[in-house]
Design a protein around this motif. Structure first.
Motif, short mmCIF file in Angstrom:
data_model
loop_
_atom_site.label_atom_id
_atom_site.label_comp_id
_atom_site.label_asym_id
_atom_site.label_seq_id
_atom_site.Cartn_x
_atom_site.Cartn_y
_atom_site.Cartn_z
N VAL A 1 1.08 -1.50 0.19
CA VAL A 1 -0.07 -0.45 0.39
C VAL A 1 0.70 0.64 -0.39
O VAL A 1 1.50 1.06 0.60
CB VAL A 1 -0.97 0.43 1.04
N LYS A 2 0.40 1.71 -1.29
CA LYS A 2 1.51 3.46 -1.29
C LYS A 2 0.65 4.24 0.13
O LYS A 2 -0.64 4.07 0.18
CB LYS A 2 1.00 3.76 -2.62
N PRO A 3 1.16 5.20 0.15
CA PRO A 3 1.09 6.37 1.08
C PRO A 3 -0.37 7.06 0.61
O PRO A 3 -1.39 7.43 1.45
CB PRO A 3 2.20 7.71 2.02
N SER A 4 -0.17 7.34 -0.46
CA SER A 4 -0.94 7.88 -1.42
C SER A 4 -2.66 7.46 -1.68
O SER A 4 -3.45 7.95 -2.22
CB SER A 4 -0.07 8.45 -3.46
N ASP A 5 -2.53 6.19 -1.86
CA ASP A 5 -3.81 5.06 -1.00
C ASP A 5 -4.57 5.16 -0.33
O ASP A 5 -5.30 5.18 -0.34
CB ASP A 5 -3.34 3.71 -1.73
N VAL A 6 -3.81 5.72 0.41
CA VAL A 6 -4.49 5.74 1.90
C VAL A 6 -5.57 6.93 1.72
O VAL A 6 -5.65 8.06 2.19
CB VAL A 6 -3.95 6.36 2.84
N PRO A 7 -7.24 7.05 1.79
CA PRO A 7 -8.50 8.22 1.95
C PRO A 7 -8.22 9.11 3.46
O PRO A 7 -8.06 7.79 4.11
CB PRO A 7 -9.90 7.08 1.38
N ALA A 8 -9.01 9.67 3.57
CA ALA A 8 -8.86 10.87 4.39
C ALA A 8 -9.36 10.32 5.59
O ALA A 8 -9.28 9.98 7.24
CB ALA A 8 -9.45 12.16 4.18
#
Length: 221
Positions: free
Chosen positions: A141-148
């Motif tokens: 999982v990439k940090p940019s994949d994590v939704p708010a």
């Protein structure tokens, strides 16, 4: 004096009668009428939108809940059971950075500003946990994949839904933990994604309880 006392008595008696009548009408008859109509028209919603499995109530469509491992001795917060889809964080009381108690009595937001140092650290810790928990041997999982909403609670702290994005982020972990294929779990998420109300109100969402019930049925097969 006698006339004054008699007038006062009449006024008090009239007030008492009005109080009794209004108590019966507003405090008894009206609630009974509303309750009866609700039970006839939409009994499910009137009874709290209960979700039942095999005749047993397992939760409500309107209130989120946790999917944690049993609390170990010395632990303040139980670890999430990674076999199940996880909800968004829930605010609570205490010193834990991310409190996922989903206790109704603790409903509410953190009321901390966006630049609050504690809140910023909580979000960072939550994001790191989401990345770690949902990364598998063949999927990182990439940090940019994590939704708010994966790292922030709702205003009530009891939101039963997550976004399709957060549900899909958990797919590889769910597949690995339950010995399912990614395609099977992807389909499960797609089948339990609700669209916008009336086609334009709100955002697409996934009810975590309903999704986990379907997951349990899938693992039985």
């Amino acid at each position: 004096m006698n006339n004054s006392a008699a007038n006062t008595g009449r006024v008090l008696w009239a007030g008492l009668r009005a109080l009794l009548v209004l108590t019966v009408v507003c405090g008894v008859l009206y609630p009974l009428a509303v309750t009866g109509i609700a039970q006839l028209v939409f009994p499910g919603k009137a009874n709290g939108s209960e979700v039942k499995v095999d005749g047993k109530v397992v939760g409500s469509e309107l209130i989120g809940q946790t999917y944690n491992l049993p609390l170990k001795e010395g632990e303040e917060t139980a670890a999430p059971d990674l076999r199940w889809f996880q909800p968004r964080p829930s605010n609570g009381l205490g010193t834990n950075s991310v409190n996922t108690q989903y206790s109704i009595i603790l409903s509410g937001a953190t009321n901390r500003s966006g630049d609050n140092e504690d809140l910023i650290q909580w979000v960072k810790d939550a994001k790191a946990a989401v990345i770690k928990d949902n990364s598998t041997a063949d999927h990182k999982v990439k940090p940019s994949d994590v939704p708010a909403e994966a790292v922030t609670s709702s205003g009530s702290g009891l939101d039963p839904h997550i976004s399709p994005q957060y549900a899909k982020l958990q797919v590889h972990r769910i597949a690995e933990k339950n010995k399912l294929t990614v395609a099977q779990v992807d389909k499960l998420v797609a089948d339990h994604t609700d669209g916008r109300i009336l086609g334009f109100i709100g955002e697409p969402r996934v009810n975590v309880l309903q999704l986990n019930i379907a997951l349990k049925e899938l693992t039985k097969g």
